[in-house]
Enzyme design. Structure first.
Site, PDB file in Angstrom:
ATOM      1  N   CYS A 268      40.755  67.259  -6.910  1.00  0.00           N
ATOM      2  CA  CYS A 268      41.815  66.935  -5.945  1.00  0.00           C
ATOM      3  C   CYS A 268      41.793  67.834  -4.706  1.00  0.00           C
ATOM      4  O   CYS A 268      42.424  67.514  -3.699  1.00  0.00           O
ATOM      5  CB  CYS A 268      43.172  67.000  -6.627  1.00  0.00           C
ATOM      6  SG  CYS A 268      43.277  65.800  -7.954  1.00  0.00           S
TER       7      CYS A 268
ATOM      8  N   HIS B 111      48.452  67.288  -1.321  1.00  0.00           N
ATOM      9  CA  HIS B 111      47.807  66.398  -2.291  1.00  0.00           C
ATOM     10  C   HIS B 111      48.893  65.653  -3.060  1.00  0.00           C
ATOM     11  O   HIS B 111      49.945  66.218  -3.369  1.00  0.00           O
ATOM     12  CB  HIS B 111      46.945  67.227  -3.244  1.00  0.00           C
ATOM     13  CG  HIS B 111      46.488  66.452  -4.435  1.00  0.00           C
ATOM     14  ND1 HIS B 111      45.786  65.280  -4.312  1.00  0.00           N
ATOM     15  CD2 HIS B 111      46.659  66.662  -5.770  1.00  0.00           C
ATOM     16  CE1 HIS B 111      45.530  64.803  -5.521  1.00  0.00           C
ATOM     17  NE2 HIS B 111      46.057  65.620  -6.420  1.00  0.00           N
TER      18      HIS B 111
ATOM     19  N   ASN C  10      47.792  58.789  -7.437  1.00  0.00           N
ATOM     20  CA  ASN C  10      46.918  59.936  -7.198  1.00  0.00           C
ATOM     21  C   ASN C  10      45.475  59.442  -7.082  1.00  0.00           C
ATOM     22  O   ASN C  10      44.865  59.072  -8.078  1.00  0.00           O
ATOM     23  CB  ASN C  10      47.080  60.927  -8.354  1.00  0.00           C
ATOM     24  CG  ASN C  10      46.239  62.178  -8.187  1.00  0.00           C
ATOM     25  OD1 ASN C  10      45.392  62.251  -7.296  1.00  0.00           O
ATOM     26  ND2 ASN C  10      46.447  63.153  -9.048  1.00  0.00           N
TER      27      ASN C  10
END
Ligand code: UT7
Length: 333
Positions: free
Chosen positions: A118, A258, A288
């Site tokens: 990520c 993020h 996500n």
């Protein structure tokens, strides 16, 4: 001391691409022991986009990058390097960067894939910017892309509801003095390696009948461990960007974190003293997307006029590894 690049390097164009198919929380609750209320209240997610089986990361990355090139008014053959941040490459080798290079006709480029989950986009951004600052490269393309549906166990409710597929891209170039990337700080911390991982498919545990039978080719996450570490690291590193550049949260136009969980984002923003209107969120519609959350959020922020020339923007990321870090930018155009 700030990590100034020595040259002013910034984003001069952005793009994104998502698969068309939308899967809602209600769709998931038809075959999983979950419900819309749990997913929305615990994560902020309502929908996610999912690619058709057999789609490679390069197939999402190419249209995102072509859009970024068009917006930057840069031709594919002007690109010196392509860095692709992904944990779901088309294949372990050759790299997805090679696939993308061939498909867009970037005849002058070299490139590589970067694995930082990520945090991949942020790490790729600072790597590409440092390459330009060195004077050896002029135009660098950064692609953040993940097809999380290819490594998520659809029967595991603790992960299946969290992720989506997508791609974002930016073009980096030298820009006018005082604009672009002003500062950054990043870390890797392998003590978090067992909190978010995929155990098989690498050299340690190559694919076998046993690994497939044990479902070891899927991502596993100790959610609460990751959650706690993410809130602390994302807010601390973003705070560092403000403090060591003599800025306060009032000077910040947009915080682009993020997108793993809206509660993580809210907690980090609260620690920074940033109000909701200065926080970029796209997790509600896209979930996500790992390396794609930040470049797509940057693209959407610019397209919806939430950032404009001269605005201070902070990116902050946390992911498997652990990997984490923040970037302070002054928007260029
Ligand atoms: O992007 C990379 C970095 N990743 C992250 O930053 C993610 C960090 N972690 C998180 O976002 C959160 O920990 C999760 C969203 C993964 C989980 O939320 P949580 O509030 O930490 O829930 P939990 O794991 O403590 O689970 C609470 C309960 C459990 O039931 P019991 O044991 O209390 O009976 C789970 O079994 O919720 C249950 N549960 C679910 N229930 C309905 C877990 N997943 C689901 C689900 N639907 N999908």
């Amino acid at each position: 001391m700030t990590r100034h690049l020595g040259k002013s390097v910034g984003i001069i164009g952005t793009g994104q691409h998502y698969p068309e198919r939308t899967i809602s929380n209600h769709d998931l609750s038809e075959y999983l022991d979950t419900d819309d209320e749990w997913i929305r209240s615990r994560t902020g997610i309502s929908n996610r986009r999912v690619a058709d089986p057999g789609t490679g990361a390069s197939e999402l990355g190419v249209p995102a990058l072509l859009q970024a090139l068009q917006n930057a008014k840069v031709e594919p053959n002007e690109i010196d390097a392509i860095i692709v941040a992904t944990v779901t490459p088309d294949t372990l080798f050759p790299s997805t960067a090679c696939r993308i290079q061939e498909k867009i006709g970037a005849t002058k480029a070299f490139g590589f894939d970067l694995s930082a989950a990520c945090s991949g986009f942020v790490f790729a951004l600072t790597t590409g910017a440092s390459m330009i600052a060195s004077g050896s490269y002029q135009k660098v393309a950064i692609v953040g892309v993940d097809i999380m549906s290819s490594i998520i166990n659809p029967e595991d409710r603790t992960t299946a509801v969290l992720f989506g597929d997508g791609a974002g891209a930016v073009i980096l170039s030298e820009v006018a003095p005082t604009f672009g990337i002003l500062d950054f700080e990043q870390r890797i911390d392998g003590s978090g390696a067992d909190s978010l991982f995929m155990s098989a498919g690498g050299s340690k545990r190559p694919a076998s009948l046993e690994t497939v039978k044990n479902k070891e080719h899927f991502a596993v996450q100790l959610g609460q461990d990751v959650y706690k570490n993410a809130v602390v690291a994302m807010s601390e590193y973003a705070r560092l960007m403000l403090d060591r550049n003599g800025l306060t949260s009032d000077d910040l136009k947009l915080f682009i974190p993020h997108q793993a969980n809206s509660r993580i984002i809210e907690a980090a923003a609260k620690r920074l003293g940033i109000t909701e209107d200065k926080v970029m969120i796209n997790i509600d519609q896209f979930a996500n997307t790992t390396a794609a959350t930040i470049p797509t959020a940057i693209h959407q922020a610019y397209q919806s006029q939430r950032i404009a020339k001269g605005d201070h923007v902070i990116l902050t990321a946390f992911g498997a590894g652990y990997t984490y870090g923040s970037v302070l930018m002054k928007w260029v155009y």
